[in-house]
Design a protein around this motif. Structure first.
Motif, PDB file in Angstrom:
ATOM      1  N   TRP A   1       0.836  -1.198   0.000  1.00 28.93           N
ATOM      2  CA  TRP A   1       0.000   0.000   0.000  1.00 28.93           C
ATOM      3  C   TRP A   1       0.870   1.247   0.000  1.00 28.93           C
ATOM      4  O   TRP A   1       2.073   1.199   0.277  1.00 28.93           O
ATOM      5  CB  TRP A   1      -0.956   0.023   1.191  1.00 28.93           C
ATOM      6  N   SER A   2       0.237   2.368  -0.311  1.00 25.05           N
ATOM      7  CA  SER A   2       0.941   3.656  -0.280  1.00 25.05           C
ATOM      8  C   SER A   2      -0.067   4.770  -0.031  1.00 25.05           C
ATOM      9  O   SER A   2      -1.247   4.638  -0.351  1.00 25.05           O
ATOM     10  CB  SER A   2       1.694   3.909  -1.593  1.00 25.05           C
ATOM     11  N   ALA A   3       0.424   5.858   0.558  1.00 26.45           N
ATOM     12  CA  ALA A   3      -0.432   7.017   0.827  1.00 26.45           C
ATOM     13  C   ALA A   3       0.428   8.201   1.225  1.00 26.45           C
ATOM     14  O   ALA A   3       1.462   8.029   1.879  1.00 26.45           O
ATOM     15  CB  ALA A   3      -1.440   6.722   1.940  1.00 26.45           C
ATOM     16  N   PRO A   4       0.011   9.418   0.867  1.00 31.08           N
ATOM     17  CA  PRO A   4       0.688  10.604   1.378  1.00 31.08           C
ATOM     18  C   PRO A   4       0.365  10.776   2.863  1.00 31.08           C
ATOM     19  O   PRO A   4      -0.650  10.264   3.347  1.00 31.08           O
ATOM     20  CB  PRO A   4       0.093  11.759   0.556  1.00 31.08           C
ATOM     21  N   PHE A   5       1.209  11.505   3.568  1.00 29.09           N
ATOM     22  CA  PHE A   5       0.942  11.747   4.984  1.00 29.09           C
ATOM     23  C   PHE A   5       1.458  13.121   5.402  1.00 29.09           C
ATOM     24  O   PHE A   5       2.330  13.718   4.762  1.00 29.09           O
ATOM     25  CB  PHE A   5       1.596  10.666   5.860  1.00 29.09           C
TER      26      PHE A   5
END
Length: 220
Positions: free
Chosen positions: A39-43
């Protein structure tokens, strides 16, 4: 006057009892936390130093347990405790874990150093790290109801995810590191292999007087 046979009445009670026995555990069962393999996501991240000073970073979290690799980008890099102990530059800094080694990379400078290894706590986060976490209940995060868990380690690690289990929302590593993920840009699409490649200029260990040295010589 007619009466219903007693056995029919008993049969109805038996059916009702069975249905309740099935429904009640299902209704009271606690949800389970999800940490996906890919998975990946900005934070957005807020960290607090031992002196009480706060710093903020924006970044991107990329995780791939199937290839045993992680890439975490932060800007400015100086606000990260690892990158900031090596360089005070505000240029972006990336943590890249590959083959059990954590590299610190400043891509705009073609600069890199080997920080620490998996044997000393610097590998990827285990895909099962949330197993056995204590369920804390539902909490509202900016209008979004979230299930929450506490997984105790070196500190309380509070994990927030949407109640449908679809998105990670926050990771609060109390009391000094809070990550808030952008659920709108969350993805389970794997990145290409070259995305996790170690640059050719990553050959030397990080300087002696850094957080990396402390971690590398003090196993968790």
């Amino acid at each position: 006057v007619t009466f219903k046979p007693r056995k029919h009445r008993h049969m109805k009670f038996l059916i009702l009892f069975v249905l309740l026995s099935i429904a009640l555990p299902a209704a009271t069962a606690e949800p389970h936390p999800k940490w996906r393999d890919v998975w990946s996501a900005p934070f957005h991240e807020v960290t607090t130093s031992i002196f009480g000073k706060t710093h903020e970073n924006d970044g991107y979290y990329y995780y791939d347990a199937l290839r045993n690799t992680t890439r975490i980008e932060r800007s400015p890099g100086s606000n990260d405790r690892y990158c900031g102990s090596v360089s005070s530059d505000d240029d972006p800094c990336t943590h890249l874990v590959r083959n059990g080694v954590r590299y610190l990379i400043w891509p705009t400078q073609n600069k890199c150093c080997l920080c620490c290894d998996a044997e000393h706590g610097c590998g990827i986060v285990s895909p099962t790290w949330l197993d056995g976490a204590q369920y804390l209940g539902v909490e509202d995060v900016d209008g979004v109801p979230c299930d929450t868990w506490d997984q105790k380690g070196l500190q309380d690690n509070i994990w927030y995810q949407t109640v449908d289990g679809a998105f990670p929302v926050k990771l609060d590593q109390k009391p000094n590191d809070l990550m808030v993920f952008d659920v709108k840009k969350f993805s389970e699409e794997p990145k290409p292999e070259e995305f996790f490649s170690v640059p050719e200029y990553c050959t030397d260990w990080c300087p002696l007087l850094t957080v990396c040295t402390i971690v590398q010589h003090n196993p968790f």
